[in-house]
Structure formats: C-alpha cells, structure tokens
Design a protein around this motif. Structure first.
Motif, short mmCIF file in Angstrom:
data_model
loop_
_atom_site.label_atom_id
_atom_site.label_comp_id
_atom_site.label_asym_id
_atom_site.label_seq_id
_atom_site.Cartn_x
_atom_site.Cartn_y
_atom_site.Cartn_z
N LEU A 50 38.97 38.55 1.83
CA LEU A 50 39.74 37.73 0.90
C LEU A 50 40.48 38.62 -0.10
O LEU A 50 41.68 38.43 -0.35
N TRP A 51 39.77 39.57 -0.67
CA TRP A 51 40.36 40.50 -1.62
C TRP A 51 41.52 41.27 -0.98
O TRP A 51 42.60 41.42 -1.55
N GLY A 55 45.47 41.21 -1.93
CA GLY A 55 46.22 42.44 -2.19
C GLY A 55 47.45 42.57 -1.31
O GLY A 55 48.49 43.10 -1.74
N LYS A 56 47.37 42.08 -0.09
CA LYS A 56 48.50 42.17 0.85
C LYS A 56 49.37 40.92 0.84
O LYS A 56 50.35 40.84 1.57
N MET A 61 45.01 34.95 5.46
CA MET A 61 43.76 35.63 5.13
C MET A 61 43.13 35.04 3.87
O MET A 61 41.91 34.91 3.78
N ILE A 62 43.96 34.70 2.92
CA ILE A 62 43.46 34.13 1.67
C ILE A 62 42.81 32.78 1.93
O ILE A 62 41.68 32.53 1.50
#
Length: 87
Positions: A50-51, A55-56, A61-62
């Motif tokens: 998640l992190w 970041g991307k 993904m989130i």
C-alpha cells in the motif's frame, strides 16, 4: 488495455482470498485453524505494498492493498475474539 485494469483484477483476486475464510470463521465461530503470525505477516506485506502504491501513485495498488489490509485485520480480530471466547 489500460495496465491499471490488470492491477485491479490481480489485486482484487488477491483481496478476495480472505472473504471465504472470514465467512467460514463467522459461521463456525472458530478461528482455531488461522495462524496469527501468518495474518500479521499479511498485514505487514499488504501495508508495505500500500505504501509503495501511494509512493508510485498507482490507484490499483492503493485500493486493492487497502482492502487486503482491512480484510487481514478482520481475520486478526476474529482470531483474537474467538481465542478469548474459547479460554
């Protein structure tokens, strides 16, 4: 095809893995077969993904790893509740 769609499908399937287990635990009112260590590793893993996704700025993904973190936390809570009831 937008690559984010693949991310949503893959992440959605990974997140869906927890749903049958949660349903089974609630129906049987037992989480004896669930490994607490495995759940903790799952939360850490999904949390780190998640992190990374944040970041991307990868929305798939989130979203999917947020669901995985919540689902795994539910498993941990159910494990703790049913262990306490058993003792």
């Amino acid at each position: 095809m937008d690559i984010e769609i693949i991310g949503f499908i893959a992440g959605g399937l990974s997140s869906a893995l927890f749903v049958p287990q949660i349903i089974k635990i609630v129906k049987e009112k037992s989480a004896e077969e669930i490994s607490l260590i495995t759940c903790i590793i799952g939360v850490l893993s999904s949390g780190l993904w998640l992190w990374f996704g944040i970041g991307k700025d990868h929305i798939s993904m989130i979203v999917t790893n947020s669901i995985s973190v919540v689902a795994t936390m539910i498993l941990i809570i159910l494990k703790l509740i049913y262990n306490k009831e058993k003792n």
